[in-house]
Design a protein around this motif. Structure first.
Motif, PDB file in Angstrom:
ATOM      1  N   ARG A 382      70.906  65.300  75.005  1.00 54.95           N
ATOM      2  CA  ARG A 382      71.806  64.777  73.976  1.00 54.95           C
ATOM      3  C   ARG A 382      72.802  65.829  73.501  1.00 54.95           C
ATOM      4  O   ARG A 382      72.451  66.983  73.264  1.00 54.95           O
ATOM      5  CB  ARG A 382      71.020  64.308  72.761  1.00 54.95           C
ATOM      6  N   ALA A 383      74.069  65.434  73.355  1.00 55.15           N
ATOM      7  CA  ALA A 383      75.116  66.347  72.875  1.00 55.15           C
ATOM      8  C   ALA A 383      74.787  66.861  71.491  1.00 55.15           C
ATOM      9  O   ALA A 383      75.116  67.997  71.137  1.00 55.15           O
ATOM     10  CB  ALA A 383      76.471  65.635  72.874  1.00 55.15           C
ATOM     11  N   ALA A 384      74.119  66.033  70.680  1.00 54.71           N
ATOM     12  CA  ALA A 384      73.792  66.429  69.311  1.00 54.71           C
ATOM     13  C   ALA A 384      72.841  67.616  69.270  1.00 54.71           C
ATOM     14  O   ALA A 384      72.757  68.318  68.259  1.00 54.71           O
ATOM     15  CB  ALA A 384      73.180  65.248  68.556  1.00 54.71           C
ATOM     16  N   ASP A 385      72.128  67.860  70.367  1.00 61.80           N
ATOM     17  CA  ASP A 385      71.204  68.992  70.407  1.00 61.80           C
ATOM     18  C   ASP A 385      71.921  70.321  70.534  1.00 61.80           C
ATOM     19  O   ASP A 385      71.310  71.374  70.328  1.00 61.80           O
ATOM     20  CB  ASP A 385      70.217  68.832  71.570  1.00 61.80           C
ATOM     21  N   GLY A 386      73.220  70.276  70.890  1.00 68.17           N
ATOM     22  CA  GLY A 386      74.011  71.503  70.945  1.00 68.17           C
ATOM     23  C   GLY A 386      73.828  72.269  72.239  1.00 68.17           C
ATOM     24  O   GLY A 386      72.895  72.029  73.016  1.00 68.17           O
ATOM     25  N   PHE A 387      74.751  73.222  72.464  1.00 75.55           N
ATOM     26  CA  PHE A 387      74.707  74.013  73.686  1.00 75.55           C
ATOM     27  C   PHE A 387      73.391  74.779  73.821  1.00 75.55           C
ATOM     28  O   PHE A 387      72.845  74.916  74.915  1.00 75.55           O
ATOM     29  CB  PHE A 387      75.871  75.023  73.703  1.00 75.55           C
ATOM     30  N   GLY A 388      72.895  75.332  72.713  1.00 72.67           N
ATOM     31  CA  GLY A 388      71.705  76.171  72.783  1.00 72.67           C
ATOM     32  C   GLY A 388      70.502  75.445  73.333  1.00 72.67           C
ATOM     33  O   GLY A 388      69.818  75.941  74.243  1.00 72.67           O
ATOM     34  N   ASN A 389      70.209  74.258  72.804  1.00 75.82           N
ATOM     35  CA  ASN A 389      69.062  73.476  73.279  1.00 75.82           C
ATOM     36  C   ASN A 389      69.278  72.980  74.704  1.00 75.82           C
ATOM     37  O   ASN A 389      68.331  72.923  75.506  1.00 75.82           O
ATOM     38  CB  ASN A 389      68.802  72.301  72.345  1.00 75.82           C
ATOM     39  N   ARG A 390      70.531  72.642  75.018  1.00 72.91           N
ATOM     40  CA  ARG A 390      70.821  72.198  76.383  1.00 72.91           C
ATOM     41  C   ARG A 390      70.580  73.329  77.379  1.00 72.91           C
ATOM     42  O   ARG A 390      69.957  73.139  78.422  1.00 72.91           O
ATOM     43  CB  ARG A 390      72.284  71.741  76.481  1.00 72.91           C
ATOM     44  N   ALA A 391      71.090  74.515  77.068  1.00 71.38           N
ATOM     45  CA  ALA A 391      70.933  75.659  77.969  1.00 71.38           C
ATOM     46  C   ALA A 391      69.466  76.043  78.113  1.00 71.38           C
ATOM     47  O   ALA A 391      68.999  76.336  79.222  1.00 71.38           O
ATOM     48  CB  ALA A 391      71.747  76.849  77.446  1.00 71.38           C
ATOM     49  N   ALA A 392      68.728  76.030  76.988  1.00 70.29           N
ATOM     50  CA  ALA A 392      67.308  76.367  77.045  1.00 70.29           C
ATOM     51  C   ALA A 392      66.541  75.324  77.853  1.00 70.29           C
ATOM     52  O   ALA A 392      65.634  75.659  78.638  1.00 70.29           O
ATOM     53  CB  ALA A 392      66.741  76.476  75.635  1.00 70.29           C
ATOM     54  N   GLY A 393      66.889  74.044  77.688  1.00 75.07           N
ATOM     55  CA  GLY A 393      66.238  72.974  78.454  1.00 75.07           C
ATOM     56  C   GLY A 393      66.526  73.096  79.936  1.00 75.07           C
ATOM     57  O   GLY A 393      65.619  72.921  80.775  1.00 75.07           O
ATOM     58  N   LEU A 394      67.785  73.402  80.283  1.00 82.20           N
ATOM     59  CA  LEU A 394      68.137  73.575  81.691  1.00 82.20           C
ATOM     60  C   LEU A 394      67.409  74.778  82.270  1.00 82.20           C
ATOM     61  O   LEU A 394      66.952  74.756  83.425  1.00 82.20           O
ATOM     62  CB  LEU A 394      69.651  73.756  81.820  1.00 82.20           C
ATOM     63  N   ARG A 395      67.270  75.829  81.479  1.00 79.36           N
ATOM     64  CA  ARG A 395      66.564  77.037  81.928  1.00 79.36           C
ATOM     65  C   ARG A 395      65.108  76.708  82.281  1.00 79.36           C
ATOM     66  O   ARG A 395      64.601  77.120  83.337  1.00 79.36           O
ATOM     67  CB  ARG A 395      66.641  78.075  80.822  1.00 79.36           C
ATOM     68  N   ARG A 396      64.428  75.975  81.404  1.00 73.74           N
ATOM     69  CA  ARG A 396      63.029  75.596  81.680  1.00 73.74           C
ATOM     70  C   ARG A 396      62.939  74.750  82.941  1.00 73.74           C
ATOM     71  O   ARG A 396      62.033  74.922  83.768  1.00 73.74           O
ATOM     72  CB  ARG A 396      62.451  74.831  80.481  1.00 73.74           C
ATOM     73  N   TRP A 397      63.879  73.810  83.081  1.00 73.94           N
ATOM     74  CA  TRP A 397      63.893  72.919  84.245  1.00 73.94           C
ATOM     75  C   TRP A 397      64.102  73.706  85.527  1.00 73.94           C
ATOM     76  O   TRP A 397      63.443  73.460  86.543  1.00 73.94           O
ATOM     77  CB  TRP A 397      64.992  71.875  84.056  1.00 73.94           C
ATOM     78  N   LEU A 398      65.000  74.695  85.496  1.00 82.55           N
ATOM     79  CA  LEU A 398      65.285  75.500  86.684  1.00 82.55           C
ATOM     80  C   LEU A 398      64.085  76.364  87.073  1.00 82.55           C
ATOM     81  O   LEU A 398      63.779  76.523  88.259  1.00 82.55           O
ATOM     82  CB  LEU A 398      66.511  76.372  86.453  1.00 82.55           C
ATOM     83  N   LEU A 399      63.402  76.925  86.095  1.00 83.76           N
ATOM     84  CA  LEU A 399      62.226  77.741  86.397  1.00 83.76           C
ATOM     85  C   LEU A 399      61.138  76.883  87.028  1.00 83.76           C
ATOM     86  O   LEU A 399      60.439  77.323  87.962  1.00 83.76           O
ATOM     87  CB  LEU A 399      61.710  78.412  85.121  1.00 83.76           C
ATOM     88  N   GLU A 400      60.992  75.651  86.555  1.00 85.36           N
ATOM     89  CA  GLU A 400      60.013  74.739  87.148  1.00 85.36           C
ATOM     90  C   GLU A 400      60.432  74.363  88.570  1.00 85.36           C
ATOM     91  O   GLU A 400      59.589  74.284  89.481  1.00 85.36           O
ATOM     92  CB  GLU A 400      59.882  73.484  86.287  1.00 85.36           C
ATOM     93  N   ARG A 401      61.734  74.146  88.772  1.00 87.72           N
ATOM     94  CA  ARG A 401      62.233  73.834  90.117  1.00 87.72           C
ATOM     95  C   ARG A 401      61.971  74.994  91.077  1.00 87.72           C
ATOM     96  O   ARG A 401      61.636  74.786  92.241  1.00 87.72           O
ATOM     97  CB  ARG A 401      63.733  73.532  90.074  1.00 87.72           C
ATOM     98  N   LEU A 402      62.137  76.215  90.595  1.00 85.64           N
ATOM     99  CA  LEU A 402      61.865  77.387  91.444  1.00 85.64           C
ATOM    100  C   LEU A 402      60.388  77.453  91.814  1.00 85.64           C
ATOM    101  O   LEU A 402      60.035  77.772  92.966  1.00 85.64           O
ATOM    102  CB  LEU A 402      62.300  78.665  90.728  1.00 85.64           C
ATOM    103  N   ARG A 403      59.502  77.165  90.851  1.00 89.09           N
ATOM    104  CA  ARG A 403      58.069  77.165  91.159  1.00 89.09           C
ATOM    105  C   ARG A 403      57.736  76.079  92.197  1.00 89.09           C
ATOM    106  O   ARG A 403      56.949  76.305  93.128  1.00 89.09           O
ATOM    107  CB  ARG A 403      57.259  76.953  89.877  1.00 89.09           C
ATOM    108  N   THR A 404      58.336  74.907  92.019  1.00 88.94           N
ATOM    109  CA  THR A 404      58.103  73.808  92.974  1.00 88.94           C
ATOM    110  C   THR A 404      58.629  74.173  94.347  1.00 88.94           C
ATOM    111  O   THR A 404      58.002  73.880  95.376  1.00 88.94           O
ATOM    112  CB  THR A 404      58.794  72.533  92.468  1.00 88.94           C
ATOM    113  N   TRP A 405      59.783  74.836  94.368  1.00 89.57           N
ATOM    114  CA  TRP A 405      60.378  75.205  95.664  1.00 89.57           C
ATOM    115  C   TRP A 405      59.506  76.235  96.376  1.00 89.57           C
ATOM    116  O   TRP A 405      59.347  76.174  97.600  1.00 89.57           O
ATOM    117  CB  TRP A 405      61.782  75.775  95.421  1.00 89.57           C
TER     118      TRP A 405
END
Length: 780
Positions: A382-405
């Motif tokens: 959600r845009a209302a969550d702001g850049f900070g929460n979006r970036a942190a959420g994407l960071r967690r998702w990417l780390l999980e993707r790296l573990r899966t890979w």
């Protein structure tokens, strides 16, 4: 006082009493220091002898650990006591040299008169109640700085104390001896100022607590405003007042404010070293101190070659008069402007919906996560969550993707080949891992397979470690590409521009951004906007909310964009900014009124703008002469302190050879006259390098000649050769200006630069030139 005893007799007798108190305290602290030093040395030598070592079982191991901790705590306590005693001895040594500098007699309404002596630090008798000396920062001490004899009042935390100030007396005490004594009706008497200002310069700034003026005291003790803006003439004591303000704040809020919660931005590394002794001289630890360049380097310097302000200045000087130089100047002015800051702010609002750029995660020829996938994930939050929460959420998702890979690669040939090449240490670690998980006993049949899997996983994780580190550091956000996008789209730029217009030279800026950033080079004018975009995309996770006070010296040299960036970086801090419109020497701030956007950072009711007009640094003839360099409207209000001295000299030379010979001869004469610091100031770093080489050849070997560069950390004794922009905020007994010709200082933009150079002189100013002299120098 007896009829035959003069006021000086009375004060000398009282001084002896105070010195005896200091001496008595010092003997005690020295004895304590000796004891603590012996304790520390003894504990360190016998540390392991006093520790009961036994590892036979878990209970004994616990007791051994407790014994070690107990001994370590004892050592730490003794070391703290030793440090406190050492600091006390150092403070008392300074007090023995000069225990106080002022006396006031104040009668609170309805009470008898009290005699109060004021010094750099308080001195209390052994009974804990008798005050021999009050700290200059104590509330009652403000009477000395702010009030004249007669009805007077001072503020205390609970309100106001009113009464009558009956006497103000000032002293100069050196080596425990009373040198000068004056009664005065002024805040600080001219006689004291004359005595102090006539002293020679040093390689470090001195404390001014004995000569603080009323208007400086307002700066020091202001607790009402969140933003304090100080415009002060050259030599008016802006920086000194700021440092005393820091000392005051540390004293006033000592329970809640530490030096690590105050940061001072200095103009250059030389200046950092120049002021480094002021706070320790007042008994306080230094605040955090850095240059804006260091802030940029910390953020961008690891990945890019970042141009600093001095290199930008040299580049602009080299291209002066060319079409390329004019285009660059226009770009520098615009990218520091408030217009561009608003444009970037509007761009960031659009980025909340779409447009942020990302770096794909790739390993060798394989794409693990594409930029498109990242964008979908990022904007799926959600845009209302702001850049900070979006970036942190994407960071967690990417780390999980790296573990899966990594899981998906366990049987791939590249990983099996890499696992076969591991060393014995990796094999040993894999063996230990399997053993700890219950392997290698007769009921387990897949131990070798488990070791192979653990080896392959370890290899995969180590191979991808740089990629994992990059994700954790938010390197998947492509701030450079996002910033370049603003220039690559004419439609986008005009949509974000507050007036819907492109700046002059926009096409040149586009080409410049593409050319430099394509080579991983960042122009100085792009560094702050790029940092702003980068930190906005990360949600300003790097903001330093623990900083309570930000001080900015030479604030006129900051662009409005940089001012706004600092406000964003230190969101909870009160700000004190100091500068001089007449010393705005850099292109990025010259078009922005000196202070740029500082006064608009906070609400008007939270902002105070103060002006210091009296110049104390230079003699009256130098101040009057340098006023003539400025435009008439800029010189209005600059008042010289009436300290007599030699009139400035303008010396014509036929060529550079004669110029260097004349300067060398002047240096010899000035050194023979006892001047300890001599500054030879040229316009550019290239010139100062040549000047330094020439002077070293012409001067005797025993005359120290130091070339001061942008990386220099301290100002040496003797002769310093430096470019104009490194002289900011520094002073010399004598200043010799290297070639103030029309060729070097002939343009309007050079006028304030020449003024800045000439106002570095305390006592002597010699201006040398070849050819036609600069038109900005006053006519004889």
């Amino acid at each position: 006082m007896s009829s035959n005893q003069t006021p000086r007799d009375e004060e000398e007798k009282r001084l002896l009493t105070v010195l005896e108190q200091v001496s008595r305290r010092m003997r005690k602290e020295m004895a304590l220091l000796g004891d603590r030093r012996g304790d520390v040395v003894g504990i360190r030598q016998e540390f392991w002898d006093d520790v009961r070592m036994n590892f036979s079982d878990s209970t004994e191991v616990g007791e051994t650990w407790s014994s070690i901790v107990q001994q370590a705590e004892l050592l730490a306590e003794r070391e703290r006591s030793h440090r406190v005693a050492s600091e006390a001895v150092e403070r008392l040594t300074k007090q023995f040299d000069s225990p106080y500098f002022a006396r006031i007699d104040f009668a609170e309404t309805g009470m008898e008169s009290e005699i109060i002596y004021i010094g750099r630090a308080s001195l209390v008798g052994e009974d804990g109640e008798t005050f021999y000396v009050y700290d200059w920062r104590a509330p009652v001490s403000s009477l000395f700085y702010d009030q004249e004899p007669g009805p007077a009042a001072y503020r205390v935390p609970d309100g106001k104390m009113e009464g009558e100030l009956q006497l103000k007396r000032q002293f100069v005490i050196r080596g425990g001896q009373l040198k000068l004594m004056f009664d005065t009706s002024e805040t600080v008497g001219d006689e004291i100022l004359q005595a102090v200002l006539s002293e020679g310069s040093d390689t470090s700034m001195k404390s001014i607590v004995a000569t603080i003026q009323k208007e400086q005291n307002w700066i020091i003790r202001d607790e009402k405003h969140k933003l304090l803006v100080v415009q002060g003439a050259a030599g008016s004591g802006k920086t000194s007042a700021a440092l005393q303000r820091i000392a005051y704040l540390l004293y006033r809020y000592r329970e809640t404010l530490g030096p690590d919660q105050i940061i001072l931005f200095s103009p250059n590394p030389v200046f950092k070293g120049y002021i480094s002794n002021v706070l320790p001289d007042l008994g306080e630890a230094n605040m955090r101190q850095m240059t804006f360049r260091e802030l940029i380097e910390a953020r961008l310097g690891r990945r890019f070659e970042v141009e600093d302000l001095f290199s930008q200045t040299e580049a602009l000087a080299a291209a002066d008069g060319t079409a390329e130089g004019e285009a660059r100047e226009s770009s520098v002015r615009y990218k520091g402007s408030e217009h561009f800051f608003i444009t970037v702010e509007n761009y960031l609002k659009r980025l909340e919906l779409d447009g942020a750029r990302f770096r794909p995660l790739r390993f060798r020829s394989m794409t693990i996560v594409s930029a498109e996938e990242m964008s979908q994930q990022f904007y799926g939050i959600r845009a209302a969550d702001g850049f900070g929460n979006r970036a942190a959420g994407l960071r967690r998702w990417l780390l999980e993707r790296l573990r899966t890979w990594i899981d998906s690669q366990m049987n791939e040939p590249w990983l099996e080949e890499a696992a076969e090449l591991v060393d014995s240490e990796d094999i040993q670690r894999a063996y230990v891992d399997v053993r700890r998980s219950g392997g290698f006993h007769e009921e387990v049949f897949d131990d070798e397979e488990q070791m192979s899997i653990r080896l392959r996983r370890r290899v995969a994780e180590e191979t991808l470690a740089p990629l994992i580190k990059a994700v954790r550091s938010y390197r998947f956000l492509d701030a450079v590409a996002t910033y370049r996008e603003l220039f690559e789209s004419r439609t986008l730029f005009t949509a974000c521009s507050p007036d819907g217009k492109l700046p002059t030279g926009w096409e040149w800026m586009l080409q410049r951004v593409e050319e430099t950033m394509g080579r991983k080079v960042i122009d100085h004018e792009d560094a702050t906007p790029l940092m702003y975009v980068s930190e906005a995309l990360e949600g300003f996770r790097r903001v330093e909310g623990d900083i309570q006070h930000v001080f900015v010296d030479e604030a006129q040299d900051y662009s409005p964009f940089q001012a706004a960036y600092l406000r964003r970086r230190y969101p909870r801090a009160r700000m004190t900014v100091l500068g001089d419109f007449n010393q705005a020497i850099y292109i990025q701030s010259q078009a922005n009124g000196g202070f740029g956007g500082w006064t608009r950072l906070m609400a008007p009711e939270a902002t105070s703008v103060l002006r210091l007009t009296t110049s104390y640094r230079s003699t009256e003839p130098i101040v009057e002469y340098t006023k003539g360099i400025l435009a008439a409207e800029d010189a209005v209000g600059i008042i010289p302190f009436h300290r007599k001295g030699e009139a400035p000299r303008v010396i014509a030379c036929k060529d550079n050879g004669q110029l260097s010979e004349q300067i060398a001869a002047s240096i010899n004469e000035l050194l023979a006259q006892g001047y300890g610091t001599i500054g030879v100031i040229s316009k550019t770093a290239y010139e100062s390098g040549n000047a330094s080489a020439l002077l070293k050849e012409l001067l005797p070997d025993d005359v120290p000649v130091t070339l001061v560069t942008g990386g220099s950390a301290e100002l040496p004794k003797g002769v310093s050769v430096l470019p104009s922009y490194l002289a900011k905020g520094i002073e010399f007994d004598a200043v010799l200006v290297w070639d103030a010709s029309e060729v070097r200082y002939g343009k309007e933009k050079d006028r304030k630069l020449l003024y800045t150079v000439c106002t570095r002189a305390l006592h002597i100013l010699y201006i040398f030139h070849t050819g036609t002299v600069s038109p900005w120098l006053p006519k004889p």
